[in-house]
Structure formats: structure tokens, C-alpha cells
Design an enzyme around this catalytic site. Structure first.
Site, PDB file in Angstrom:
ATOM      1  N   THR A   8       0.848  -1.187   0.000  1.00  0.00           N
ATOM      2  CA  THR A   8       0.000   0.000   0.000  1.00  0.00           C
ATOM      3  C   THR A   8       0.883   1.236   0.000  1.00  0.00           C
ATOM      4  O   THR A   8       2.071   1.152   0.346  1.00  0.00           O
ATOM      5  CB  THR A   8      -0.905   0.035   1.254  1.00  0.00           C
ATOM      6  N   ASN A  10      -0.920   3.935   1.316  1.00  0.00           N
ATOM      7  CA  ASN A  10      -1.808   4.673   2.208  1.00  0.00           C
ATOM      8  C   ASN A  10      -1.057   4.942   3.524  1.00  0.00           C
ATOM      9  O   ASN A  10      -0.819   4.035   4.317  1.00  0.00           O
ATOM     10  CB  ASN A  10      -3.066   3.825   2.435  1.00  0.00           C
ATOM     11  N   ASP A  69      -7.633  -6.086   1.304  1.00  0.00           N
ATOM     12  CA  ASP A  69      -8.728  -5.610   0.470  1.00  0.00           C
ATOM     13  C   ASP A  69      -9.982  -5.600   1.331  1.00  0.00           C
ATOM     14  O   ASP A  69     -10.182  -6.504   2.155  1.00  0.00           O
ATOM     15  CB  ASP A  69      -8.921  -6.513  -0.750  1.00  0.00           C
ATOM     16  N   THR A  70     -10.791  -4.560   1.166  1.00  0.00           N
ATOM     17  CA  THR A  70     -11.977  -4.373   2.010  1.00  0.00           C
ATOM     18  C   THR A  70     -13.195  -4.115   1.157  1.00  0.00           C
ATOM     19  O   THR A  70     -13.090  -3.475   0.103  1.00  0.00           O
ATOM     20  CB  THR A  70     -11.751  -3.168   2.962  1.00  0.00           C
ATOM     21  N   GLY A 150     -14.503   7.029   3.279  1.00  0.00           N
ATOM     22  CA  GLY A 150     -15.337   6.069   2.558  1.00  0.00           C
ATOM     23  C   GLY A 150     -16.791   6.127   2.991  1.00  0.00           C
ATOM     24  O   GLY A 150     -17.402   7.196   3.055  1.00  0.00           O
ATOM     25  N   ASP A 152     -18.023   5.556   5.906  1.00  0.00           N
ATOM     26  CA  ASP A 152     -18.163   5.695   7.367  1.00  0.00           C
ATOM     27  C   ASP A 152     -19.426   6.451   7.808  1.00  0.00           C
ATOM     28  O   ASP A 152     -20.095   6.019   8.750  1.00  0.00           O
ATOM     29  CB  ASP A 152     -16.929   6.384   7.964  1.00  0.00           C
ATOM     30  N   ARG A 178     -11.285  -3.830   9.826  1.00  0.00           N
ATOM     31  CA  ARG A 178      -9.842  -3.730   9.618  1.00  0.00           C
ATOM     32  C   ARG A 178      -9.097  -3.973  10.921  1.00  0.00           C
ATOM     33  O   ARG A 178      -8.059  -4.627  10.942  1.00  0.00           O
ATOM     34  CB  ARG A 178      -9.465  -2.365   9.037  1.00  0.00           C
TER      35      ARG A 178
END
Ligand code: IMP
Length: 194
Positions: A8, A10, A69-70, A150, A152, A178
């Protein structure tokens, strides 16, 4: 210290993992190993995508690696947006548009049950291991709260009176998909220090 790539860039995810893993592993980002490739994520499920990313790094760069991955699965939408959560409203990563489309597709729908799932694939010392975390909840009728990212603001975990976007990072981590998957990964890493 053993090098381990987190597939990632991020910075938030990286910092979180680095803080928890501590001394045992030197966690590297894709940028740290000079990987600027568009790593394929073309599987039709979360595990497939996580494995694809971890294997890509191992094969092309030689590092042990983990990737995540989510997805958000909504029962009334037959599991959508699921593996396509990041680009539900089309290419790009516009969370506002994704949320708007989700609320539109659920207009008048009574069953608002949904869950987030995170899958982490780890390749370490010749072994491949999968970790999963889930959180059950519901899609609210309208966005609530301003924190997080996202989906949330429209996701309210069953164990909470408010959405993810009303929580601090630590409050969210304690119950999130997560957080659960990462917890399992950390425990595994701690028991596999060379
Ligand atoms: P990724 O696999 O972590 O990049 O997540 C894919 C997409 O799922 C993101 O672009 C977000 O839209 C959504 N997503 C992932 N995790 C969360 C979360 O914790 N809260 C809200 N949305 C999330």
C-alpha cells in the site's frame, strides 16, 4: 529486523501497522521498494485481490509481503458494492458519489443490514496465510458524522448507537473489520519473529 512489505501507499494504514508491529519487522511501503506499478486487482472477491497484490510484490520484487482488500456488503443489494466498493459510482475514488448511489439504491428499502469485511493475505517465510475481520451493522437513512473516510458516515455498527464517522480512530479500530483482521495479522507476526 526482517523486511516486510505492506502493499500500500496509504500513509494512514502504514503508520497504524508500524505503530503496532513495533521492533520485530521493518514495514516497507510500495514507495519504499520503488514500486510504482499499477498492481492488478481484478479478482471478483476480496481474498483474490489481496492474494493477487501480495503475490505480485513477492514475484516482481522478491520481498515477503502482505496486502489487504476491504468491501461493504449490503444484504438487500445481494452483497453489493462488495469487492467494487471503491468504484461503486464509477472509476475514481469519490466517496461522496459512492455514498449517494448507495443511499439512492436503498431508497424505500427496509432491510438495511450490511457488513464490512477486510481480508489480509500474508506471504512470509514461504507460507501464505489469510486473515479476515468483519463488522455487522446497518446503512443509515442519511450520513451522520464527519470523521473517517469512505462509507463511514452511512455505516452504523450493530454494537454502536452512532456511525463510524462519529468515532475517534481508536474507537473505530476497537470494533472495525480492519481492526479485527489487523489484530490477527499482528498476533501471527509476533509469533513468527525470526
Ligand atoms: P480498501 O480495500 O481498503 O482500499 O477499501 C476499498 C473501499 O472500501 C474504499 O475505497 C472505501 O470506499 C471502502 N472502505 C474500506 N474500508 C472502509 C472503512 O473502514 N470505512 C468506510 N469505507 C471503507
Amino acid at each position: 529486523m526482517q523486511d516486510l512489505v505492506f502493499a500500500t501507499n496509504n500513509s494512514h494504514k502504514l503508520e497504524e501497522i508500524r505503530r503496532i508491529v513495533g521492533e520485530g519487522f521493518n514495514i516497507l511501503s510500495l514507495k519504499d521498494i520503488n514500486c510504482n506499478d499499477e498492481i492488478p486487482e481484478t479478482a471478483d472477491n476480496l481474498e483474490g485481490n489481496a492474494l493477487m497484490k501480495a503475490r505480485y510484490v513477492k514475484e516482481h520484487y522478491g520481498y515477503d509481503c502482505f496486502a489487504d482488500d476491504t468491501g461493504l456488503m449490503v444484504d438487500a443489494l445481494d452483497g453489493a458494492p462488495g469487492v467494487y466498493s471503491a468504484r461503486y459510482a464509477g472509476p475514481g475514488h469519490d466517496s461522496e458519489a459512492n455514498m449517494r448511489l448507495l443511499l439512492k439504491n436503498l431508497e424505500g428499502v427496509v432491510d438495511r443490514n450490511a457488513r464490512f469485511e477486510t481480508v489480509i493475505a500474508l506471504i512470509l517465510n514461504g507460507e501464505t496465510v489469510i486473515f479476515r475481520g468483519q463488522v455487522e451493522g446497518e446503512i443509515l437513512l442519511e450520513p451522520q458524522g464527519v470523521d473517517g473516510f469512505g462509507y463511514d458516515p452511512v455505516f452504523k455498527p450493530s454494537v454502536s448507537p452512532v456511525s463510524f464517522a462519529c468515532m475517534s480512530q481508536d474507537e473505530k479500530n476497537a470494533i472495525s473489520h480492519r481492526g479485527a483482521a489487523t489484530g490477527l495479522l499482528i498476533r501471527y507476526l509476533e509469533s513468527h519473529l525470526l
